[in-house]
Design a protein around this motif. Structure first.
Motif, mmCIF file in Angstrom:
data_model
loop_
_atom_site.group_PDB
_atom_site.id
_atom_site.type_symbol
_atom_site.label_atom_id
_atom_site.label_comp_id
_atom_site.label_asym_id
_atom_site.label_seq_id
_atom_site.Cartn_x
_atom_site.Cartn_y
_atom_site.Cartn_z
ATOM 1 N N GLU A 76 18.132 -0.406 10.465
ATOM 2 C CA GLU A 76 19.075 -1.645 11.041
ATOM 3 C C GLU A 76 19.039 -1.492 12.687
ATOM 4 N N GLU A 77 18.869 -0.468 13.262
ATOM 5 C CA GLU A 77 18.784 -0.453 14.667
ATOM 6 C C GLU A 77 17.530 -0.859 15.106
ATOM 7 N N LEU A 78 16.604 -0.234 14.580
ATOM 8 C CA LEU A 78 15.287 -0.905 14.848
ATOM 9 C C LEU A 78 14.901 -2.272 14.780
ATOM 10 N N ASN A 79 15.540 -2.928 13.682
ATOM 11 C CA ASN A 79 15.601 -4.438 13.265
ATOM 12 C C ASN A 79 16.245 -5.146 14.194
ATOM 13 N N LEU A 96 6.389 -4.447 10.284
ATOM 14 C CA LEU A 96 6.300 -3.592 11.659
ATOM 15 C C LEU A 96 7.206 -2.089 11.215
ATOM 16 N N ILE A 97 8.361 -2.206 10.849
ATOM 17 C CA ILE A 97 9.388 -1.069 10.736
ATOM 18 C C ILE A 97 8.797 -0.330 9.434
ATOM 19 N N LEU A 98 8.299 -1.001 8.429
ATOM 20 C CA LEU A 98 7.647 -0.263 7.332
ATOM 21 C C LEU A 98 6.370 0.681 7.873
ATOM 22 N N GLN A 142 4.368 6.560 10.016
ATOM 23 C CA GLN A 142 3.791 7.324 11.129
ATOM 24 C C GLN A 142 4.436 8.216 11.515
ATOM 25 N N SER A 143 4.548 9.294 10.564
ATOM 26 C CA SER A 143 5.492 10.377 10.821
ATOM 27 C C SER A 143 4.889 11.577 9.369
ATOM 28 N N ASP A 144 5.032 12.712 9.991
ATOM 29 C CA ASP A 144 4.707 13.794 8.907
ATOM 30 C C ASP A 144 5.641 13.682 7.578
ATOM 31 N N SER A 198 13.138 8.097 3.812
ATOM 32 C CA SER A 198 13.439 7.266 2.763
ATOM 33 C C SER A 198 13.830 5.851 2.825
ATOM 34 N N LEU A 199 13.381 4.951 2.071
ATOM 35 C CA LEU A 199 13.526 3.696 2.292
ATOM 36 C C LEU A 199 15.021 3.241 1.871
ATOM 37 N N PRO A 200 15.765 2.448 2.289
ATOM 38 C CA PRO A 200 17.023 2.088 1.831
ATOM 39 C C PRO A 200 17.411 1.530 0.485
#
Length: 101
Positions: free
Chosen positions: A54-57, A86-88, A93-95, A99-101
């Protein structure tokens, strides 16, 4: 494709250095203003919280309106689908992608 707008100022590869903006590796659910090697604006540092979905959005929609005083000089992404894509992509880009909401 959408990341190209970000790539002029941000790296996203693990352990890459900050450019004009901080590295975005592992950004989803990371505390705001905490990437090493980058001097954040006072506004972002004081805003606090985590970069959840939500914050990124909200930030990517209109950064300068969402966090007044941010140094991020980007007009934002008006299309909800562009922000979601973009957020997806950033999530990946992470080890350990969050989880997706």
């Amino acid at each position: 494709k959408i990341y190209k707008k970000c790539g002029a100022c941000h790296n996203y590869e693990k352990d890459s250095k900050a450019k004009i903006g901080p590295n975005l590796w592992n950004i989803v659910n990371r505390s705001k203003a905490n990437a090493g090697g980058f001097a954040y604006s006072q506004a972002l540092s004081e805003f606090g919280g985590m970069w959840n979905y939500e914050e990124l959005n909200n930030f990517l929609y209109k950064p300068k309106e969402y966090i007044q005083g941010t140094k991020m000089n980007f007009v934002g992404l008006k299309k909800a689908q562009d922000r979601a894509d973009l957020i997806l992509w950033l999530r990946q880009q992470s080890d350990n992608p969050v989880s997706l909401p």
